[in-house]
Design a protein around this motif. Structure first.
Motif, PDB file in Angstrom:
ATOM      1  N   VAL A 100      -3.027  -4.000 -10.403  1.00  0.00           N
ATOM      2  CA  VAL A 100      -4.257  -3.792 -12.052  1.00  0.00           C
ATOM      3  C   VAL A 100      -3.429  -5.331 -12.683  1.00  0.00           C
ATOM      4  O   VAL A 100      -4.495  -5.149 -14.049  1.00  0.00           O
ATOM      5  CB  VAL A 100      -4.430  -2.682 -12.129  1.00  0.00           C
ATOM      6  CG1 VAL A 100      -2.620  -1.731 -13.319  1.00  0.00           C
ATOM      7  CG2 VAL A 100      -5.199  -2.075 -12.834  1.00  0.00           C
ATOM      8  N   LYS A 195      -7.494  -1.878  -2.470  1.00  0.00           N
ATOM      9  CA  LYS A 195      -6.832  -1.781  -4.162  1.00  0.00           C
ATOM     10  C   LYS A 195      -6.224  -1.837  -5.035  1.00  0.00           C
ATOM     11  O   LYS A 195      -5.085  -2.617  -4.322  1.00  0.00           O
ATOM     12  CB  LYS A 195      -7.062  -0.472  -3.115  1.00  0.00           C
ATOM     13  CG  LYS A 195      -7.922   0.333  -2.936  1.00  0.00           C
ATOM     14  CD  LYS A 195      -7.830   2.305  -2.809  1.00  0.00           C
ATOM     15  CE  LYS A 195      -9.144   2.921  -2.007  1.00  0.00           C
ATOM     16  NZ  LYS A 195     -10.228   3.119  -3.048  1.00  0.00           N
ATOM     17  N   TYR A 196      -5.914  -2.049  -5.834  1.00  0.00           N
ATOM     18  CA  TYR A 196      -4.857  -1.675  -6.818  1.00  0.00           C
ATOM     19  C   TYR A 196      -3.699  -1.510  -6.606  1.00  0.00           C
ATOM     20  O   TYR A 196      -3.765  -0.114  -6.167  1.00  0.00           O
ATOM     21  CB  TYR A 196      -5.200  -1.861  -8.321  1.00  0.00           C
ATOM     22  CG  TYR A 196      -6.018  -2.827  -9.044  1.00  0.00           C
ATOM     23  CD1 TYR A 196      -6.746  -4.039  -8.910  1.00  0.00           C
ATOM     24  CD2 TYR A 196      -7.648  -1.818  -9.522  1.00  0.00           C
ATOM     25  CE1 TYR A 196      -7.375  -4.957  -9.062  1.00  0.00           C
ATOM     26  CE2 TYR A 196      -8.607  -3.197  -9.782  1.00  0.00           C
ATOM     27  CZ  TYR A 196      -9.021  -4.343  -9.341  1.00  0.00           C
ATOM     28  OH  TYR A 196      -9.483  -5.442 -10.612  1.00  0.00           O
ATOM     29  N   ASN A 219      -5.303   7.797 -12.892  1.00  0.00           N
ATOM     30  CA  ASN A 219      -6.545   8.819 -13.815  1.00  0.00           C
ATOM     31  C   ASN A 219      -6.099   9.451 -14.231  1.00  0.00           C
ATOM     32  O   ASN A 219      -7.722  10.070 -14.948  1.00  0.00           O
ATOM     33  CB  ASN A 219      -6.855   8.653 -12.394  1.00  0.00           C
ATOM     34  CG  ASN A 219      -8.704   8.634 -12.513  1.00  0.00           C
ATOM     35  OD1 ASN A 219      -8.874  10.196 -12.363  1.00  0.00           O
ATOM     36  ND2 ASN A 219      -9.362   8.006 -13.123  1.00  0.00           N
ATOM     37  N   TYR A 226      -7.660   3.217 -15.570  1.00  0.00           N
ATOM     38  CA  TYR A 226      -7.321   3.438 -14.115  1.00  0.00           C
ATOM     39  C   TYR A 226      -8.231   4.528 -13.448  1.00  0.00           C
ATOM     40  O   TYR A 226      -7.968   5.782 -13.484  1.00  0.00           O
ATOM     41  CB  TYR A 226      -5.643   3.940 -13.640  1.00  0.00           C
ATOM     42  CG  TYR A 226      -4.965   2.989 -14.706  1.00  0.00           C
ATOM     43  CD1 TYR A 226      -4.326   2.003 -13.822  1.00  0.00           C
ATOM     44  CD2 TYR A 226      -4.464   3.400 -15.705  1.00  0.00           C
ATOM     45  CE1 TYR A 226      -3.232   0.922 -14.704  1.00  0.00           C
ATOM     46  CE2 TYR A 226      -3.412   2.625 -16.688  1.00  0.00           C
ATOM     47  CZ  TYR A 226      -3.300   1.634 -15.530  1.00  0.00           C
ATOM     48  OH  TYR A 226      -2.393   0.523 -16.605  1.00  0.00           O
ATOM     49  N   ALA A 230     -10.828   2.943  -7.634  1.00  0.00           N
ATOM     50  CA  ALA A 230      -9.806   1.734  -7.902  1.00  0.00           C
ATOM     51  C   ALA A 230      -9.747   0.178  -6.865  1.00  0.00           C
ATOM     52  O   ALA A 230      -8.658   0.146  -6.620  1.00  0.00           O
ATOM     53  CB  ALA A 230      -8.816   1.754  -8.628  1.00  0.00           C
TER      54      ALA A 230
END
Length: 277
Positions: A100, A195-196, A219, A226, A230
């Motif tokens: 991310v 996904k990240y 999250n 986040y 994601a």
């Protein structure tokens, strides 16, 4: 740059089947990241906030490791690492990895598809989500600083049951044909190439099948940065930076790394986009 390998802890070779159990999706023109970089440029927040946590991570105790699988399943189980290697045939998966933070690499993981573990424990029809919990001991996994004692430890991540059942969802026990180094999430971690990277919980000790969406570490801590889902998406910027491009991890300072466009779902859309329609 492989001269650095002599300074790394020793990781024995794993008995990895050769093709056709080696899976590379999709074909990437980007070469594998050299092993010495992949084992020295790491995010592992339990051992610090820098990318140089590999020495601190050697304090992770991995002997007699157990992974408890419970919740809404017909066959709850507790596996040790030998159980996992014997029950689930090892494969090598060469996957793109996208953080991310907008850096990226290509890594050869060793492990097995998550769907095989699902088949062994048999989730009930009530199971809608799966929570993964990482090892935590405040005397060992001290986090990035004294303020981190108030964070929502242990580290948890979660998937929908459909995401876990996808062929690309992977549980890794190795990397570069060797057992997984501690700084990379030994002895068992999640790998979800679309996904990240923060969705990939490391050093897993518990897997729970649930009927509700559980809170997860990042999250909960910073929900605006986040998300629960994601997925890699160049069109959805992080609140503090663009996700339209990514820097390919290399030698030297990060500003000197090559940059390339970010691919939707990290290039794996044909395999996972149907999960989100």
């Amino acid at each position: 740059m492989r001269s650095h390998l002599c300074q790394l802890p020793y990781y024995p070779q794993l008995p990895i089947p050769t093709y056709p159990q080696t899976l590379t999706l999709p074909t990437s023109h980007q070469p594998l990241l050299p092993e010495d970089l992949a084992t020295r440029y790491n995010n592992y927040y339990e051992f610090g906030g820098s990318k140089s946590i590999w020495e601190a991570a050697q304090n992770l105790p991995t002997d007699n490791w157990r992974v408890e699988v419970s919740g809404l399943v017909k066959n709850p189980r507790t596996y040790d690492i030998d159980d996992l290697h014997k029950k689930f045939p090892l494969q090598e998966r060469i996957y793109r990895f996208r953080c991310v933070e907008a850096w990226a690499m290509v890594v050869p993981w060793v492990g097995f598809p998550m769907r095989l573990l699902m088949a062994d424990v048999e989730p009930t029809s009530a199971a809608k989500f799966v929570r993964f919990t990482s090892f935590y001991d405040p005397k060992i996994t001290k986090g990035p600083g004294f303020w981190a004692t108030n964070y929502p430890w242990p580290y948890t991540e979660a998937l929908t049951i459909q995401e876990m059942a996808n062929e690309l969802a992977f549980l890794a026990t190795g990397i570069y044909g060797k057992t997984l180094p501690k700084q990379n999430g030994a002895p068992l971690r999640m790998v979800l190439p679309w996904k990240y990277g923060f969705k990939g919980a490391k050093s897993i000790v518990k897997i729970e099948f649930l009927d509700h969406q559980p809170p997860t570490f990042w999250n909960t801590l910073v929900p605006n940065e986040y998300g629960f889902v994601a997925n890699v998406n160049p069109n959805k910027p992080h609140p503090r930076w663009s996700q339209a491009t990514e820097r390919i991890v290399g030698n030297g300072p990060s500003f000197s790394w090559d940059t390339q466009p970010t691919l939707i779902y990290n290039g794996y859309g044909e395999y996972v986009a149907h999960l989100y329609t």
